[in-house]
Design a protein around this motif. Sequence first.
Motif, PDB file in Angstrom:
ATOM      1  N   PHE A 157      29.331  39.754 -94.191  1.00  0.00           N
ATOM      2  CA  PHE A 157      29.710  39.118 -92.916  1.00  0.00           C
ATOM      3  C   PHE A 157      31.203  38.798 -92.935  1.00  0.00           C
ATOM      4  O   PHE A 157      31.629  37.658 -93.091  1.00  0.00           O
ATOM      5  N   TYR A 158      32.009  39.834 -92.738  1.00  0.00           N
ATOM      6  CA  TYR A 158      33.464  39.725 -92.916  1.00  0.00           C
ATOM      7  C   TYR A 158      34.128  38.854 -91.864  1.00  0.00           C
ATOM      8  O   TYR A 158      35.126  38.190 -92.148  1.00  0.00           O
ATOM      9  N   TYR A 159      33.619  38.888 -90.640  1.00  0.00           N
ATOM     10  CA  TYR A 159      34.262  38.075 -89.599  1.00  0.00           C
ATOM     11  C   TYR A 159      34.228  36.602 -89.983  1.00  0.00           C
ATOM     12  O   TYR A 159      35.243  35.905 -89.918  1.00  0.00           O
ATOM     13  N   ILE A 160      33.067  36.139 -90.403  1.00  0.00           N
ATOM     14  CA  ILE A 160      32.911  34.740 -90.797  1.00  0.00           C
ATOM     15  C   ILE A 160      33.867  34.408 -91.944  1.00  0.00           C
ATOM     16  O   ILE A 160      34.519  33.357 -91.960  1.00  0.00           O
ATOM     17  N   GLN A 161      33.963  35.327 -92.899  1.00  0.00           N
ATOM     18  CA  GLN A 161      34.794  35.090 -94.080  1.00  0.00           C
ATOM     19  C   GLN A 161      36.281  35.132 -93.741  1.00  0.00           C
ATOM     20  O   GLN A 161      37.053  34.247 -94.144  1.00  0.00           O
ATOM     21  N   LEU A 162      36.700  36.145 -92.996  1.00  0.00           N
ATOM     22  CA  LEU A 162      38.126  36.289 -92.689  1.00  0.00           C
ATOM     23  C   LEU A 162      38.627  35.226 -91.720  1.00  0.00           C
ATOM     24  O   LEU A 162      39.782  34.804 -91.801  1.00  0.00           O
ATOM     25  N   LYS A 163      37.768  34.806 -90.807  1.00  0.00           N
ATOM     26  CA  LYS A 163      38.203  33.803 -89.827  1.00  0.00           C
ATOM     27  C   LYS A 163      38.668  32.534 -90.523  1.00  0.00           C
ATOM     28  O   LYS A 163      39.613  31.872 -90.069  1.00  0.00           O
ATOM     29  N   ARG A 164      38.028  32.182 -91.629  1.00  0.00           N
ATOM     30  CA  ARG A 164      38.468  31.002 -92.383  1.00  0.00           C
ATOM     31  C   ARG A 164      39.927  31.144 -92.804  1.00  0.00           C
ATOM     32  O   ARG A 164      40.699  30.183 -92.755  1.00  0.00           O
ATOM     33  N   PHE A 165      40.302  32.342 -93.236  1.00  0.00           N
ATOM     34  CA  PHE A 165      41.682  32.576 -93.682  1.00  0.00           C
ATOM     35  C   PHE A 165      42.646  32.602 -92.503  1.00  0.00           C
ATOM     36  O   PHE A 165      43.743  32.043 -92.569  1.00  0.00           O
ATOM     37  N   PHE A 166      42.243  33.253 -91.417  1.00  0.00           N
ATOM     38  CA  PHE A 166      43.114  33.296 -90.244  1.00  0.00           C
ATOM     39  C   PHE A 166      43.304  31.905 -89.636  1.00  0.00           C
ATOM     40  O   PHE A 166      44.334  31.627 -89.015  1.00  0.00           O
ATOM     41  N   ASP A 167      42.332  31.040 -89.814  1.00  0.00           N
ATOM     42  CA  ASP A 167      42.451  29.678 -89.296  1.00  0.00           C
ATOM     43  C   ASP A 167      43.390  28.820 -90.130  1.00  0.00           C
ATOM     44  O   ASP A 167      43.948  27.837 -89.630  1.00  0.00           O
ATOM     45  N   ARG A 168      43.584  29.176 -91.393  1.00  0.00           N
ATOM     46  CA  ARG A 168      44.346  28.317 -92.312  1.00  0.00           C
ATOM     47  C   ARG A 168      45.697  28.901 -92.740  1.00  0.00           C
ATOM     48  O   ARG A 168      46.559  28.162 -93.229  1.00  0.00           O
ATOM     49  N   PHE A 169      45.867  30.206 -92.597  1.00  0.00           N
ATOM     50  CA  PHE A 169      47.128  30.846 -92.983  1.00  0.00           C
ATOM     51  C   PHE A 169      47.747  31.543 -91.781  1.00  0.00           C
ATOM     52  O   PHE A 169      47.043  31.938 -90.849  1.00  0.00           O
ATOM     53  N   GLU A 170      49.060  31.714 -91.824  1.00  0.00           N
ATOM     54  CA  GLU A 170      49.737  32.457 -90.762  1.00  0.00           C
ATOM     55  C   GLU A 170      49.339  33.932 -90.851  1.00  0.00           C
ATOM     56  O   GLU A 170      49.156  34.474 -91.940  1.00  0.00           O
ATOM     57  N   ARG A 171      49.236  34.569 -89.698  1.00  0.00           N
ATOM     58  CA  ARG A 171      48.795  35.968 -89.670  1.00  0.00           C
ATOM     59  C   ARG A 171      49.739  36.883 -90.449  1.00  0.00           C
ATOM     60  O   ARG A 171      49.311  37.886 -91.012  1.00  0.00           O
ATOM     61  N   LYS A 172      51.004  36.543 -90.487  1.00  0.00           N
ATOM     62  CA  LYS A 172      51.956  37.389 -91.202  1.00  0.00           C
ATOM     63  C   LYS A 172      51.713  37.379 -92.707  1.00  0.00           C
ATOM     64  O   LYS A 172      52.259  38.222 -93.430  1.00  0.00           O
ATOM     65  N   GLN A 173      50.902  36.450 -93.184  1.00  0.00           N
ATOM     66  CA  GLN A 173      50.589  36.374 -94.610  1.00  0.00           C
ATOM     67  C   GLN A 173      49.385  37.238 -94.985  1.00  0.00           C
ATOM     68  O   GLN A 173      49.104  37.410 -96.177  1.00  0.00           O
ATOM     69  N   ILE A 174      48.693  37.771 -93.988  1.00  0.00           N
ATOM     70  CA  ILE A 174      47.426  38.464 -94.247  1.00  0.00           C
ATOM     71  C   ILE A 174      47.511  39.916 -93.802  1.00  0.00           C
ATOM     72  O   ILE A 174      47.947  40.218 -92.694  1.00  0.00           O
ATOM     73  N   LYS A 175      47.082  40.813 -94.675  1.00  0.00           N
ATOM     74  CA  LYS A 175      46.956  42.232 -94.350  1.00  0.00           C
ATOM     75  C   LYS A 175      45.523  42.655 -94.607  1.00  0.00           C
ATOM     76  O   LYS A 175      44.955  42.374 -95.668  1.00  0.00           O
ATOM     77  N   VAL A 176      44.937  43.335 -93.638  1.00  0.00           N
ATOM     78  CA  VAL A 176      43.559  43.798 -93.760  1.00  0.00           C
ATOM     79  C   VAL A 176      43.537  45.318 -93.660  1.00  0.00           C
ATOM     80  O   VAL A 176      44.091  45.900 -92.716  1.00  0.00           O
ATOM     81  N   TYR A 177      42.907  45.954 -94.617  1.00  0.00           N
ATOM     82  CA  TYR A 177      42.777  47.406 -94.647  1.00  0.00           C
ATOM     83  C   TYR A 177      41.301  47.784 -94.683  1.00  0.00           C
ATOM     84  O   TYR A 177      40.446  46.964 -95.016  1.00  0.00           O
ATOM     85  N   LEU A 178      41.024  49.042 -94.353  1.00  0.00           N
ATOM     86  CA  LEU A 178      39.662  49.540 -94.410  1.00  0.00           C
ATOM     87  C   LEU A 178      39.496  50.482 -95.603  1.00  0.00           C
ATOM     88  O   LEU A 178      40.406  51.231 -95.949  1.00  0.00           O
ATOM     89  N   TYR A 179      38.343  50.422 -96.193  1.00  0.00           N
ATOM     90  CA  TYR A 179      37.997  51.272 -97.335  1.00  0.00           C
ATOM     91  C   TYR A 179      38.200  52.749 -96.996  1.00  0.00           C
ATOM     92  O   TYR A 179      38.688  53.524 -97.826  1.00  0.00           O
ATOM     93  N   GLU A 180      37.842  53.135 -95.758  1.00  0.00           N
ATOM     94  CA  GLU A 180      37.990  54.527 -95.337  1.00  0.00           C
ATOM     95  C   GLU A 180      39.448  54.973 -95.400  1.00  0.00           C
ATOM     96  O   GLU A 180      39.756  56.113 -95.758  1.00  0.00           O
ATOM     97  N   ASP A 181      40.358  54.064 -95.037  1.00  0.00           N
ATOM     98  CA  ASP A 181      41.782  54.401 -95.070  1.00  0.00           C
ATOM     99  C   ASP A 181      42.238  54.651 -96.502  1.00  0.00           C
ATOM    100  O   ASP A 181      42.997  55.583 -96.769  1.00  0.00           O
ATOM    101  N   LEU A 182      41.789  53.806 -97.429  1.00  0.00           N
ATOM    102  CA  LEU A 182      42.170  53.973 -98.828  1.00  0.00           C
ATOM    103  C   LEU A 182      41.593  55.260 -99.396  1.00  0.00           C
ATOM    104  O   LEU A 182      42.229  55.930-100.215  1.00  0.00           O
ATOM    105  N   GLN A 183      40.396  55.634 -98.950  1.00  0.00           N
ATOM    106  CA  GLN A 183      39.774  56.870 -99.420  1.00  0.00           C
ATOM    107  C   GLN A 183      40.465  58.099 -98.854  1.00  0.00           C
ATOM    108  O   GLN A 183      40.707  59.073 -99.578  1.00  0.00           O
ATOM    109  N   ASN A 184      40.788  58.059 -97.572  1.00  0.00           N
ATOM    110  CA  ASN A 184      41.308  59.243 -96.888  1.00  0.00           C
ATOM    111  C   ASN A 184      42.811  59.422 -97.017  1.00  0.00           C
ATOM    112  O   ASN A 184      43.302  60.556 -97.030  1.00  0.00           O
TER     113      ASN A 184
END
Length: 290
Positions: A157-184
């Motif tokens: 449940f990534y939305y629930i987990q990531l929202k905690r971080f977005f609520d407490r840290f500035e967005r410029k501090q967070i980078k989110v990538y997808l597994y498919e991107d790393l694979q491809n």
Amino acid sequence: MTMPNFLIIGAQKAGTTALYYYLRQHPQIYMSREKEAHFFSHENEELNFSGSRRNLTIPITGIEDYRKLFQEVSSEIAIGEASPSYIYIPKALERIQYYIPDTKLIAILRNPTDRAYSNFLHCVRNGCEPLTNFKQAIQAEKARIGDPRLHYIQKGFYYIQLKRFFDRFERKQIKVYLYEDLQNNPVSVLQDIFQFLGVDNEFLPDVSSKYNVSGIPKNKTLQVLMTGLTPISTRLKPFLPAKLRQSIRERILMKPELVLEVRRQLIQVYQEDILKLQNIIQRDLSKWLA
């Protein structure tokens, strides 16, 4: 003493091990020798590793021991570690904000259905999952909630987990990538991360190796020797190059397809969370619902 200025926070079975090894090739990046410290998830806890928890990576629970992970830092610009429990365990967020509030955070996310199944195969491979049927394992999850390794569904449940971080840290501090991107396109992902971390983004790492491959062992005796969970495997390790060990692991593992009925069930479980996640990370995740 030195503390990290970036963290790979998860998710588990979404490419964090590969990312750790790719990043440590960069001459301007220092990655802790121990990949998974789990310090911020378990600071000052008294942990019991008997019984079913015996194969867990042992977390570092003291701040001085944690700082020792970075005592060999010299001129590196980016200093980091990778503990996939950080995205999942709420305590980690609080402790990260307390110790290193200006840190940069990297999350890599995988289709939660595939992640759950890979997590199951990983636990079977390592001998910490007594069930060999994934449907039975997810049905038993609530009854085994005391063992975090077996939280196959809950960790997705990534939305629930990531929202905690977005609520407490500035967005410029967070980078989110997808597994498919790393694979491809791993080089493109890594160079974007290099830019995010403020290091030379023209550096080209070797991305030919695969790491932490999951599956069900064809030969249990050989698998036990290769997992590093026995004294014999520990003695063999120095004589077997990492790429050879990985090649052997891949050859002795089989990966049965996820049963379509179970896939459909999990897609329904995750649908609402995925739709919310799309908005918060601004990525099209419709393929995860197919």
